[in-house]
Scaffold this motif. Structure first.
Motif, PDB file in Angstrom:
ATOM      1  N   ALA A   1      49.989  81.182  53.970  1.00  0.00           N
ATOM      2  CA  ALA A   1      49.935  79.794  54.436  1.00  0.00           C
ATOM      3  C   ALA A   1      49.632  79.718  55.920  1.00  0.00           C
ATOM      4  N   ALA A   2      50.102  80.702  56.663  1.00  0.00           N
ATOM      5  CA  ALA A   2      49.908  80.701  58.114  1.00  0.00           C
ATOM      6  C   ALA A   2      48.472  80.998  58.522  1.00  0.00           C
ATOM      7  N   ALA A   3      47.609  81.269  57.564  1.00  0.00           N
ATOM      8  CA  ALA A   3      46.189  81.404  57.884  1.00  0.00           C
ATOM      9  C   ALA A   3      45.596  80.069  58.314  1.00  0.00           C
ATOM     10  N   SER A   4      46.241  78.973  57.929  1.00  0.00           N
ATOM     11  CA  SER A   4      45.779  77.648  58.347  1.00  0.00           C
ATOM     12  C   SER A   4      45.970  77.478  59.852  1.00  0.00           C
ATOM     13  N   PRO A   5      44.976  76.918  60.539  1.00  0.00           N
ATOM     14  CA  PRO A   5      45.137  76.674  61.975  1.00  0.00           C
ATOM     15  C   PRO A   5      46.273  75.714  62.298  1.00  0.00           C
ATOM     16  N   LYS A   6      46.674  74.930  61.313  1.00  0.00           N
ATOM     17  CA  LYS A   6      47.716  73.933  61.548  1.00  0.00           C
ATOM     18  C   LYS A   6      49.135  74.477  61.383  1.00  0.00           C
ATOM     19  N   VAL A   7      49.284  75.631  60.765  1.00  0.00           N
ATOM     20  CA  VAL A   7      50.600  76.245  60.567  1.00  0.00           C
ATOM     21  C   VAL A   7      50.832  77.222  61.713  1.00  0.00           C
ATOM     22  N   VAL A   8      51.792  76.881  62.585  1.00  0.00           N
ATOM     23  CA  VAL A   8      51.906  77.609  63.851  1.00  0.00           C
ATOM     24  C   VAL A   8      53.246  78.315  64.045  1.00  0.00           C
ATOM     25  N   GLY A   9      54.141  78.239  63.040  1.00  0.00           N
ATOM     26  CA  GLY A   9      55.432  78.894  63.147  1.00  0.00           C
ATOM     27  C   GLY A   9      56.060  79.061  61.786  1.00  0.00           C
ATOM     28  N   ILE A  10      57.124  79.881  61.734  1.00  0.00           N
ATOM     29  CA  ILE A  10      57.841  80.158  60.495  1.00  0.00           C
ATOM     30  C   ILE A  10      59.259  79.596  60.615  1.00  0.00           C
ATOM     31  N   GLY A  11      59.637  78.780  59.651  1.00  0.00           N
ATOM     32  CA  GLY A  11      60.960  78.160  59.668  1.00  0.00           C
ATOM     33  C   GLY A  11      60.836  76.678  59.355  1.00  0.00           C
ATOM     34  N   GLU A  12      61.901  76.054  59.317  1.00  0.00           N
ATOM     35  CA  GLU A  12      63.165  76.333  59.937  1.00  0.00           C
ATOM     36  C   GLU A  12      63.990  77.246  59.037  1.00  0.00           C
ATOM     37  N   THR A  13      64.555  78.260  59.659  1.00  0.00           N
ATOM     38  CA  THR A  13      65.337  79.251  58.943  1.00  0.00           C
ATOM     39  C   THR A  13      66.583  79.571  59.756  1.00  0.00           C
ATOM     40  N   GLY A  14      67.433  80.444  59.233  1.00  0.00           N
ATOM     41  CA  GLY A  14      68.618  80.816  59.993  1.00  0.00           C
ATOM     42  C   GLY A  14      69.864  80.863  59.137  1.00  0.00           C
ATOM     43  N   LEU A  15      70.998  80.556  59.760  1.00  0.00           N
ATOM     44  CA  LEU A  15      72.292  80.606  59.081  1.00  0.00           C
ATOM     45  C   LEU A  15      73.054  79.312  59.316  1.00  0.00           C
ATOM     46  N   ASP A  16      73.742  78.853  58.262  1.00  0.00           N
ATOM     47  CA  ASP A  16      74.565  77.655  58.379  1.00  0.00           C
ATOM     48  C   ASP A  16      75.875  77.885  57.643  1.00  0.00           C
ATOM     49  N   TYR A  17      76.933  78.147  58.415  1.00  0.00           N
ATOM     50  CA  TYR A  17      78.248  78.386  57.834  1.00  0.00           C
ATOM     51  C   TYR A  17      79.098  77.115  57.840  1.00  0.00           C
ATOM     52  N   TYR A  18      78.512  76.014  58.318  1.00  0.00           N
ATOM     53  CA  TYR A  18      79.228  74.735  58.310  1.00  0.00           C
ATOM     54  C   TYR A  18      79.138  74.107  56.921  1.00  0.00           C
ATOM     55  N   TRP A  19      77.921  74.035  56.389  1.00  0.00           N
ATOM     56  CA  TRP A  19      77.715  73.401  55.090  1.00  0.00           C
ATOM     57  C   TRP A  19      77.880  74.375  53.936  1.00  0.00           C
TER      58      TRP A  19
END
Length: 259
Positions: free
Chosen positions: A81-99
């Motif tokens: 998907a990142a081959a598209s010129p419009k896709v410029v980052g990966i995410g939002e990702t990470g960790l959520d221990y609140y929810w």
């Protein structure tokens, strides 16, 4: 003045149905570009369509850590998907221990896959962390993250320092304008000029003096104004260096200031 909203959700309820107005308000407030963030398969389809339709909007691909049942992207799918010129980052990702509680190994795996995809194609990873500071830093280090940003920063100076030691940028949202966020404000004074971004996380977290309203990219200037006061700088200075930082981090996004 030219400023960029580095993190918003233009496809969410409250923004998508009034998108022409939202984009007009951006222009009126000197917000020249915005990054529309993916949080799921469906949202990626939506934000990529918005980005394709508007020259000054770019997007990311990723799945948020708040739902175990969310359909994943494979590493190969994110890379493709990142081959598209419009896709410029990966995410939002990470960790959520609140929810999320209990065995969160699935979150760790999802996070690691996003970092791997970002590293493979040389794009920054957009990191969400809530009540998970130590594990977030640990996974970023173990996976040898190449570049990225801690979005909607809500930690302290120590976390900011550790994230920057890994090469990451720090993005401040409307939280920095809240009276009950002294640690975030101290961090906003601490982070060097060349590592700060600003964002709205719209439609959430509207900054003072818009608090209580639905947030939108135009309001990012209020966050920048507050940071300028904290750092004894002008709004124009903050706008200039946060824009430079955005282009340095999101290398695929063209500099549109002259246009």
């Amino acid at each position: 003045m030219y400023i960029i909203d580095s993190h918003c959700h233009l496809n969410f309820e409250g923004l998508k149905e009034r998108l022409p107005e939202v984009l007009s308000n951006m222009e009126e407030n000197g917000v020249g570009q915005a990054l529309a963030i993916s949080v799921s398969r469906q949202s990626f389809a939506e934000v990529s369509a918005i980005a394709e339709a508007h020259g000054h909007i770019y997007c990311t691909i990723g799945v948020h850590p708040d739902s175990k049942e969310a359909e994943e992207f494979s590493i190969a799918e994110m890379v493709a998907a990142a081959a598209s010129p419009k896709v410029v980052g990966i995410g939002e990702t990470g960790l959520d221990y609140y929810w999320c509680k209990g065995d969160l190994s699935w979150q760790h795996k999802r996070f690691a896959d996003h970092i791997e995809a970002a590293n493979q194609i040389g794009l920054p990873v957009i990191v969400h962390t809530r009540d998970a500071a130590a594990d977030t830093l640990s996974i970023l280090k173990e996976c040898r993250v190449n570049s990225g940003v801690i979005h909607c920063f809500s930690e302290d100076i120590g976390f900011a320092r550790a994230a920057m030691d890994l090469g990451l940028y720090i993005s401040f949202s409307g939280i920095v304008t809240f009276k009950n966020a002294p640690l975030v404000q101290e961090a906003a004074k601490y982070v060097p000029d060349d590592r700060i971004l600003v964002e709205t996380d719209a439609p959430f977290l509207a900054p003072v003096p818009k608090r209580g309203r639905q947030n939108e990219p135009a309001f990012v200037r209020h966050t920048a104004e507050h940071i300028a006061k904290l750092r004894n700088q002008t709004l124009e200075q903050v706008a200039a260096y946060t824009t430079e930082n955005f282009y340095r981090l999101f290398k695929k996004v063209p500099d549109m200031r002259a246009g």
